[in-house]
Design an enzyme around this catalytic site. Sequence first.
Site, PDB file in Angstrom:
ATOM      1  N   HIS A  22     -30.978   5.353  17.570  1.00  8.44           N
ATOM      2  CA  HIS A  22     -29.531   5.349  17.786  1.00  8.44           C
ATOM      3  C   HIS A  22     -28.985   3.995  18.238  1.00  8.44           C
ATOM      4  CE1 HIS A  22     -30.733   6.007  22.004  1.00  8.44           C
ATOM      5  NE2 HIS A  22     -29.517   5.631  22.343  1.00  8.44           N
ATOM      6  N   ASP A  23     -29.779   3.230  18.983  1.00  2.00           N
ATOM      7  CA  ASP A  23     -29.323   1.931  19.485  1.00  2.00           C
ATOM      8  C   ASP A  23     -29.893   0.750  18.708  1.00  2.00           C
ATOM      9  OD1 ASP A  23     -27.516   2.560  21.466  1.00  2.00           O
ATOM     10  OD2 ASP A  23     -28.993   2.568  23.084  1.00  2.00           O
TER      11      ASP A  23
ATOM     12  N   LYS B  73     -28.356  -2.780  18.456  1.00  2.00           N
ATOM     13  CA  LYS B  73     -28.300  -3.724  19.577  1.00  2.00           C
ATOM     14  C   LYS B  73     -29.187  -4.942  19.350  1.00  2.00           C
ATOM     15  CE  LYS B  73     -26.805  -0.653  23.290  1.00  2.00           C
ATOM     16  NZ  LYS B  73     -27.132  -0.018  24.582  1.00  2.00           N
TER      17      LYS B  73
ATOM     18  N   HIS C  96     -22.414  -2.299  18.047  1.00  2.00           N
ATOM     19  CA  HIS C  96     -23.813  -1.986  17.739  1.00  2.00           C
ATOM     20  C   HIS C  96     -23.997  -0.754  16.850  1.00  2.00           C
ATOM     21  CE1 HIS C  96     -23.691   0.689  21.351  1.00  2.00           C
ATOM     22  NE2 HIS C  96     -24.643   1.348  20.718  1.00  2.00           N
TER      23      HIS C  96
ATOM     24  N   ASP D 209     -28.035  10.445  25.573  1.00  2.00           N
ATOM     25  CA  ASP D 209     -27.811   9.011  25.813  1.00  2.00           C
ATOM     26  C   ASP D 209     -27.106   8.799  27.150  1.00  2.00           C
ATOM     27  OD1 ASP D 209     -27.727   6.273  25.261  1.00  2.00           O
ATOM     28  OD2 ASP D 209     -25.809   6.431  24.213  1.00  2.00           O
TER      29      ASP D 209
END
Length: 318
Positions: free
Chosen positions: A185-186, A189, A214, A265
Amino acid sequence: MRGIARVLVVDDEPLQRALLLRALAPLGLEVWVASHGQEALERLQDGMPHAVLTDLHMPFMDGLTLTRHLKALDPLLPVILLTADGEREVRLKGIEAGADDFLHRPVDLAELRLRVKGHVERRFLQEKLEDLERALLALVRAVEAKDPYTAGHGERVARYALWTAEVLGVLAHEVEDLRLGALLHDVGKIAIPDHLLRGDRPLTEEEWRIVREHPIKGDEILKPLKAHPRLRPYVRWHHERLDGSGYPDGITEVPLLVQAVAAADIYDTLTSRRTYRHPAKPEEALEVLREEADQGRLSQEVVRAFRSALLRNRVLRR
């Protein structure tokens, strides 16, 4: 087929082994041989084959016992049982042991080649997917290495989201996409400057705008993957909210499982140590999620399921 496939042939009859070797020769395989189950297990010290072709009746260790041992080592390893027994009971025992396929003796050699080829190709595909997953996990860890305080965040979010999905009763085919989507999900970044992710000072409005990009960056990174359409909602929309206040698209129809990732999250971010604050207690983090639901940003159903999941898995005490 990609690379050289390894097939283990297990049969106590030398003539039968020779027949099988001749039948498999046109496939260009590396064929290992063993005369019984115990010897076959010893051969595994050289590595795992891509498929196993084994007789049913053998001394020292028969085909059913060998199949159970092989499946305990690797549940996805294809095992084909060779038998002259046509009884339904024998096949049922083979299925119970974990056999993937059966060939009745006398063996049709053309059918044997097709069956082995099919199982080996599926095994190569599985290995390719495992390699891809390892590469993606390495990418996730590279993202988290940009800030030591986020180490393990993706894996924890995936774990919490999967627990929540279990409470929600999602379909089995959705689980793997959820797991990968939550892990990744990140991933966007990795394209954000390190100093903006460390959180050691308040960010300016312009810096916040960059950080909020992001999800878009992650969407772009995953676009070449065939799985992109299935993983995209988790990567692009995990900061979206039901009242339209989220980003990057401001949507109001956020899929339930994406909300599960969003809840996970938020929870993990609050309960993890950061440079600027101490970690929140689980109940304090859950109170924030309840407020999000009360204000119409997250589904009440998801927040209740998230809390139930933490109770089920003993993160919370009743």
